[in-house]
Write a protein that holds these residues in place. Structure first.
Motif, mmCIF file in Angstrom:
data_model
loop_
_atom_site.group_PDB
_atom_site.id
_atom_site.type_symbol
_atom_site.label_atom_id
_atom_site.label_comp_id
_atom_site.label_asym_id
_atom_site.label_seq_id
_atom_site.Cartn_x
_atom_site.Cartn_y
_atom_site.Cartn_z
ATOM 1 N N SER A 25 0.834 -1.219 0.000
ATOM 2 C CA SER A 25 0.000 0.000 0.000
ATOM 3 C C SER A 25 0.862 1.259 0.000
ATOM 4 O O SER A 25 1.919 1.298 0.631
ATOM 5 N N ARG A 26 0.361 2.279 -0.707
ATOM 6 C CA ARG A 26 1.062 3.563 -0.772
ATOM 7 C C ARG A 26 0.051 4.707 -0.750
ATOM 8 O O ARG A 26 -1.124 4.540 -1.117
ATOM 9 N N LEU A 27 0.508 5.888 -0.310
ATOM 10 C CA LEU A 27 -0.310 7.098 -0.393
ATOM 11 C C LEU A 27 -0.260 7.627 -1.830
ATOM 12 O O LEU A 27 0.810 7.951 -2.338
ATOM 13 N N ASN A 28 -1.413 7.705 -2.481
ATOM 14 C CA ASN A 28 -1.458 8.131 -3.879
ATOM 15 C C ASN A 28 -2.111 9.507 -4.041
ATOM 16 O O ASN A 28 -2.607 9.859 -5.110
ATOM 17 N N VAL A 29 -2.175 10.287 -2.953
ATOM 18 C CA VAL A 29 -2.794 11.629 -3.002
ATOM 19 C C VAL A 29 -1.848 12.603 -3.712
ATOM 20 O O VAL A 29 -0.678 12.723 -3.332
ATOM 21 N N ASP A 30 -2.390 13.289 -4.723
ATOM 22 C CA ASP A 30 -1.578 14.235 -5.494
ATOM 23 C C ASP A 30 -1.666 15.617 -4.844
ATOM 24 O O ASP A 30 -2.567 16.404 -5.120
ATOM 25 N N VAL A 31 -0.748 15.856 -3.934
ATOM 26 C CA VAL A 31 -0.729 17.154 -3.249
ATOM 27 C C VAL A 31 0.672 17.745 -3.325
ATOM 28 O O VAL A 31 1.648 17.017 -3.538
ATOM 29 N N LYS A 32 0.735 19.022 -3.128
ATOM 30 C CA LYS A 32 2.026 19.712 -3.153
ATOM 31 C C LYS A 32 2.306 20.308 -1.780
ATOM 32 O O LYS A 32 1.513 20.196 -0.865
ATOM 33 N N GLY A 33 3.439 20.927 -1.674
ATOM 34 C CA GLY A 33 3.789 21.584 -0.429
ATOM 35 C C GLY A 33 4.146 20.596 0.665
ATOM 36 O O GLY A 33 4.689 19.517 0.413
#
Length: 427
Positions: free
Chosen positions: A48-56
């Motif tokens: 499992s991995r975090l796949n959230v496309d966020v910046k900063g």
């Protein structure tokens, strides 16, 4: 002007509210994804991995979290691989390995150690105290006494059921610290067979020395007598020479049997031949027939099939027949009978040699296959026995993957049964 300012303020407030709401929703979704992924990781789903496309900062947190999972997964795989290696090594070791901590709790144990220590093989042993696990009292006593010791120790223990164990006890030191002991490692090995072989070897040497000394002393004595008495009469001289010849023959038979037994025990392989069992038996029958007739003993034989063939050493098969038939004739009184049966039953060759001779006492039956063991020592020497015939038969049959049984009753006779499995046969 005031209306315009109010509208401007309201517009800015609305914009800020919309931005905050969107950020809050995004942050909430991120937290949901984070919680979901962390739960999967806690269930050992390391893919499992975090796949959230966020910046900063949230994006950096996501990347760091994923990298942490990669590192953790890699370390766990390495630990599991090392554990698998250690388990494989422990399983492949032929003797018992046991490691305990300073309090006596078991840290590590292999299957062989479980068998030796009489533990429940289906029970999880690690973490339990040795006092609750080890059933063999003599071994438990030594392990308990060794706890905390700084010097290695070697002992041999013989249990109540005559099993001999060699035990190496060594302290376990904390890594890079020479003075801190964290437990003990125990190496246990069943050496019963080795001890028995050493005892047998010692007995064999003693017996061989005694058996060789007797005829040599006799020969030497009579030779000395003949040398010192030149005027001895012819009949006495001939009688002495006859004794020397008899003792020399006995010595030769003894040496031949010792060499043969040594050859068999080493399991050295001669060229294998396709042997007709009936032909080998008839060769032995012709060799022993004169001896049987000299005692007026009738030899009867029965064969189910004269075409049984065995892929083996011809001398081995001949020795089985020769020793069993010769013994039957030797220990059967005059005017009695000897019977031989050769059958092919359940894909096995079965050889039976039966007589109605003197028989064997019950207390001696379990020992007659020992080297140099004689039920009646005086009688055995009188009939020319070396005390090795049955030992030779037993080792040959064992080398062929078979077994030999004996039934006997004192004063009524004996029956020897040899069974050789079909793996040696070609039909």
């Amino acid at each position: 002007m005031d209306n315009f300012f109010m509208i401007f303020i309201t517009l800015i407030a609305s914009t800020i509210s919309i931005i905050c709401i969107r950020y809050t929703i995004r942050l909430r979704n991120y937290l949901k994804a984070f919680i979901k992924t962390s739960k999967q990781i806690s269930k050992k789903e390391f893919h499992s991995r975090l796949n959230v496309d966020v910046k900063g900062e949230l994006g950096e947190l996501s990347r760091n979290f994923n990298e942490m999972i990669d590192i953790m997964n890699s370390k766990i795989e390495e630990v599991e691989y090392n554990h698998l290696q250690m388990t494989s090594i422990l399983k492949s070791i032929s003797h018992g390995i046991l490691a305990i901590d300073i309090d006596g709790s078991i840290m590590l144990i292999n299957e062989e150690a479980k068998k030796i220590l009489r533990c429940n093989e289906y029970e999880s042993i690690e973490g339990k105290n040795v006092n609750a696990v080890i059933k063999e009292g003599s071994i438990l006593k030594e392990i308990t006494a060794f706890k905390g010791s700084k010097e290695s120790r070697y002992i041999e223990i013989t249990t109540d059921d005559e099993i001999v164990y060699s035990i190496n006890l060594d302290p376990i030191y904390l890594q890079d610290v020479d003075n801190v002991i964290i437990g003990s490692i125990i190496n246990i090995k069943d050496i019963t067979e080795k001890v028995q072989l050493e005892n047998m070897r010692t007995d064999f040497v003693a017996n061989v020395s005694h058996e060789l000394k007797t005829p040599l002393t006799s020969i030497s004595g009579f030779v000395e007598t003949l040398k010192l008495n030149e005027n001895i009469d012819v009949s006495t001289r001939n009688r002495f020479l006859g004794i020397i010849e008899s003792e020399s023959d006995r010595l030769k038979r003894l040496i031949d049997d010792i060499l043969l037994l040594s050859f068999i025990e080493k399991k050295e392989t001669k060229c294998l031949d396709l042997i007709n069992v009936y032909e080998v038996f008839m060769e032995v029958y012709e060799m022993t027939d004169y001896f049987a007739k000299s005692k007026n003993i009738s030899i009867s034989y029965k064969l189910d099939n004269e075409n049984i063939e065995i892929l083996s050493n011809r001398d081995y098969i001949k020795q089985i027949f020769l020793n069993l038939v010769d013994n039957a004739i030797k220990y059967t009184p005059d005017n009695k009978n000897v019977w031989i049966e050769i059958e092919y039953e359940n894909n096995n060759l079965i050889i039976k040699v039966k007589d109605n001779g003197v028989g064997i006492p019950k207390e001696d039956i379990n020992r007659i296959f020992e080297r140099f063991y004689r039920v009646d020592k005086a009688r055995s020497r009188d009939v020319g026995g070396t005390g090795l015939g049955l030992a030779i038969v037993k080792h040959i049959v064992k080398n062929l993957g078979g077994y030999i049984n004996v039934k006997s009753e004192l004063g009524k006779g004996s029956e020897f049964t040899v069974t050789i499995p079909n793996k040696n046969f070609l039909k």
